[in-house]
Design a protein around this motif. Structure first.
Motif, short mmCIF file in Angstrom:
data_model
loop_
_atom_site.label_atom_id
_atom_site.label_comp_id
_atom_site.label_asym_id
_atom_site.label_seq_id
_atom_site.Cartn_x
_atom_site.Cartn_y
_atom_site.Cartn_z
N ALA A 97 -44.60 18.43 57.35
CA ALA A 97 -44.68 17.33 56.40
C ALA A 97 -43.64 17.51 55.31
O ALA A 97 -43.45 18.61 54.79
N ARG A 98 -43.01 16.40 54.98
CA ARG A 98 -41.95 16.40 53.96
C ARG A 98 -42.36 15.48 52.83
O ARG A 98 -42.64 14.30 53.06
N ARG A 99 -42.36 16.03 51.62
CA ARG A 99 -42.81 15.27 50.45
C ARG A 99 -41.74 14.28 50.03
O ARG A 99 -41.12 14.38 48.97
N ALA A 100 -41.48 13.35 50.89
CA ALA A 100 -40.49 12.30 50.66
C ALA A 100 -40.76 11.22 51.70
O ALA A 100 -41.38 11.50 52.73
N ARG A 101 -40.27 10.06 51.44
CA ARG A 101 -40.55 8.98 52.38
C ARG A 101 -39.50 8.86 53.48
O ARG A 101 -39.75 8.28 54.52
N GLY A 102 -38.31 9.42 53.21
CA GLY A 102 -37.27 9.35 54.22
C GLY A 102 -37.35 10.50 55.19
O GLY A 102 -37.98 11.53 54.93
N ILE A 103 -36.68 10.35 56.34
CA ILE A 103 -36.75 11.36 57.39
C ILE A 103 -35.67 12.42 57.21
O ILE A 103 -34.67 12.21 56.52
N SER A 104 -35.86 13.53 57.86
CA SER A 104 -34.87 14.60 57.91
C SER A 104 -35.06 15.38 59.19
O SER A 104 -36.18 15.50 59.70
#
Length: 123
Positions: A97-104
């Protein structure tokens, strides 16, 4: 925060599996998610990623056309549908999980990780 993957197992080449990833302790809509995998002796690699809304997705070239990432925000769950599996897909699969709305696709840009689920594809 807890990330729990499930759905791994042993399957023959050409078969399918669906991995699930349940996240708790987070505001699910505020997070983008990714699936990564790591085979023995290899570095962890990105498989797929999905934005907070599900509107943007990313796939590694090796899985394009075979894997599909999706999410159900009402169930705090991310899925990875894997079709036409190949022996080279054998690995431990991790949800992150990444605390951002965009992907990486970069592992170092993810904040929370699950323990992984083993996928083994026999030839």
């Amino acid at each position: 925060v807890q990330i729990v993957e499930s759905g791994g197992g042993l399957v023959q080449a050409g078969g399918s599996l669906r991995l699930s990833c349940v996240a708790s302790g987070v505001t699910f809509d505020d997070y983008a998610f990714g699936w990564f995998r790591q085979a023995p002796g290899k570095e962890r690699e990105s498989v797929a990623a999905i934005s907070w809304s599900g509107g943007i997705t990313y796939y590694a070239d090796s899985v394009k056309g075979r894997f599909t990432i999706s999410r159900d925000n009402a169930k705090n769950t991310v899925y990875l549908q894997m079709n036409n599996l190949k022996p080279e897909d054998t690995a431990v699969y991790y949800c992150a999980a990444r605390r951002a709305r965009g992907i990486s696709s970069r592992p170092d840009e993810y904040d929370y990780w699950g323990q992984g689920t083993q996928v083994t594809v026999s030839s």
